[in-house]
Motif scaffolding. Structure first.
Motif: not given
Length: 432
Positions: A197-215
Motif C-alpha cells: 500500500k505504501a508503494k502504491e501511495a508513492a506511485k499515486c503521488l508521482s502520478d498526481l493521483d487523488a487516490e494517494a491520500y486514502p492510501l
C-alpha cells in the motif's frame, strides 16, 4: 634521436577502426577470454556500424557473469537495432526477466544494512510521524502551479517509497526470530500488504493521483497499529504524553482515531512490556556502569501508577464527560520521572527533545485543515463488535509474535556481548 622518432611514430599511429576493434574482440570471445572480449567490445555499443553486433555479444557475456543490469542494457541496444528480430527479443527477455527480483534483493540488502543496530519499534514510530506529515502535505500540493506541483509530487513520492522500506527490518526480524512458521507467515503477509500500500501511495503521488491520500490514510493506520505493538516502555510513555496532551487540548482527531484512545493504547502497551523491560534493564545495569540503578521500589511505584493511569484513561474514553485529563498527564509525567535516565543529563536532554517534538506535533495537528476521510465511521455494520473482537485477537497474536521476535533478538545481542567480554585482548592492548 632514434627514441624521439619512435615516439613520434607511436603518436601518429592511427586508431583502430570499429571493424578492427570488432575483429579483435571476437577473437578474444572465441578464445574464451571474456574479460578482454568485453574490454574491446563495450566501447562499440554506440557504434553505428558494429554497435548491434557488439551489444549481442556483450549481453551474452555479461549475462553469463551474472551482471544482469549490464546484460539488459546491451540487449536493449541490440533489440533497438532490430525490433522484429526474434533472437534479439528472446535475448532481451532472458536478460530482463530476473532483473526486478535482483534489484529488489539488492535493495533489501541495502535497507537492512542501513537499519543494523536500530530498534524496529523506534523506526516504526518515526515512520508513523513521517506518514502523518505526508498526509498533511498531500492534501494541498496539487493546488500549486503545474511545474511546482510536479516537483512536489516527485519529492512526496520518494518519501513514500522510504516509508515502504520501514517495513523491511520488521519483517526480517520476524523471519529470523520466530519459530512458529504459521504465525510468522500471517504477520509477514500483513507487513507485505502494508508495504504494498505504501508503494502504491508513492506511485499515486508521482502520478498526481487523488487516490494517494486514502492510501496514505490506510498506511498510517498500519504504521500506528504495529508501532503500538512494538514500542518499548520509554517511547510508549513519550507517545502516551503526546496523545494525552492532544486529548486534553481537544486537538482535532487525526485519521479518524481518538487521541484519548491512542493514549490508552500506549498505556496498555507500556504495562504489557514494562515488567520484562525492567528485568532486562537491571541485567544490563549490572554490567554497564553508565546505566543508573533502577530500584525495585521505583519499579513497583511505576507499575501502580500505570495501573491507575489505565483505569483513569478508560473512564476518559468511555464517558461523555470524562474525569480530569490533567490527572492523567500528571501520572504520565510522574512515571517518566521515575524511569531511569542516562548519566550526564542524557535523559533530561532526551525528555526535552520529546517535549519539543510533542509541541511540534500539536501545532501540526492544530493547523491541519479538514482533510480526513471519515465516511467509514458514518455507516457501521451490525456485525462490527464481532469484527472488533477479531481485530483484538489478531493484535494479540501479532504482539505475541513480535515480542518473541524481539526477545530472541535481544538474547542474540546479549550472547554476542558476552562472547566479546570473554574474548582475550589483542597483544597491543594487554596491560602487562
Amino acid at each position: 634521436m632514434i627514441l624521439a622518432l619512435a615516439f613520434l611514430l607511436a603518436v601518429a599511429e592511427p586508431a583502430m577502426t570499429d571493424g578492427e576493434v570488432w575483429n579483435e574482440g571476437v577473437s578474444f570471445y572465441r578464445d574464451g577470454d571474456a574479460t578482454n572480449a568485453l574490454k574491446m567490445l563495450r566501447p562499440l555499443l554506440l557504434s553505428k556500424t558494429h554497435g548491434a553486433r557488439a551489444a549481442e555479444v556483450v549481453a551474452k557475456l555479461e549475462y553469463e557473469k551474472g551482471n544482469l543490469e549490464e546484460a539488459a542494457n546491451a540487449a536493449q541496444i541490440a533489440l533497438r537495432a532490430a525490433p522484429e528480430d526474434a533472437k534479439a527479443n528472446r535475448n532481451f527477455t532472458r536478460a530482463t526477466d530476473r532483473l526486478p527480483a535482483v534489484r529488489e534483493e539488492e535493495h533489501l540488502k541495502s535497507v537492512l544494512k542501513a537499519a543494523e543496530g536500530k530498534d524496529p519499534g523506534s523506526m516504526l514510530l518515526a515512520a508513523t510521524k513521517d506518514c502523518r506529515a505526508l498526509m498533511t502535505e498531500s492534501g494541498a500540493y496539487r493546488t500549486n502551479r503545474a511545474e511546482r506541483a510536479v516537483a512536489l509530487a516527485d519529492a512526496l513520492s520518494k518519501r513514500a517509497e522510504r516509508l515502504s522500506d520501514s517495513w523491511i527490518p520488521v519483517r526480517e526480524l520476524i523471519a529470523q526470530s520466530v519459530t512458529n512458521e504459521e504465525q510468522a507467515a500471517t504477520i509477514s503477509a500483513q507487513i507485505d500488504a502494508a508495504r504494498k500500500k505504501a508503494k502504491e501511495a508513492a506511485k499515486c503521488l508521482s502520478d498526481l493521483d487523488a487516490e494517494a491520500y486514502p492510501l496514505l490514510s490506510d498506511v498510517e493506520h498500519d504504521f500506528t497499529r504495529f508501532a503500538k505493538l512494538t514500542v518499548m516502555p520509554p517511547a510508549a510513555m513519550d507517545e502516551d504524553l503526546a496523545a494525552q496532551s492532544n486529548a486534553w487540548l481537544d486537538v482535532e482527531v487525526f485519521n479518524g482515531r481518538s487521541w484519548q484512545q491512542d493514549a490508552l493504547d500506549y498505556t496498555r502497551a507500556f504495562r504489557a512490556k514494562f515488567p520484562a523491560w525492567a528485568r532486562a534493564y537491571e541485567q544490563q545495569a549490572q554490567s554497564d556502569t553508565n546505566k543508573p540503578p533502577f530500584t525495585a521500589e521505583d519499579q513497583a511505584k511505576i507499575s501502580g501508577l500505570a495501573t491507575e493511569l489505565e483505569k483513569l484513561q478508560m473512564e476518559c474514553v468511555e464517558k461523555s464527560l470524562p474525569p480530569s485529563q490533567e490527572d492523567a498527564l500528571r501520572i504520565i509525567n510522574e512515571i517518566r520521572e521515575l524511569m531511569p535516565k542516562d548519566k550526564g543529563g542524557g535523559g533530561q536532554q532526551q525528555q526535552q527533545k520529546n517535549d519539543q517534538q510533542q509541541k511540534n506535533d500539536q501545532n501540526q495537528q492544530q493547523s491541519q485543515e479538514q482533510q480526513q476521510n471519515q465516511e467509514q465511521q458514518g455507516d457501521q455494520d451490525k456485525d462490527e463488535p464481532d469484527e472488533g473482537e477479531q481485530q483484538d485477537t489478531e493484535n494479540q497474536e501479532v504482539e505475541a509474535v513480535l515480542k518473541k521476535a524481539q526477545e530472541r533478538s535481544d538474547e542474540h545481542e546479549a550472547e554476542k556481548k558476552a562472547r566479546m567480554r570473554k574474548a582475550p585482548l589483542p597483544p597491543n592492548e594487554r596491560d602487562w
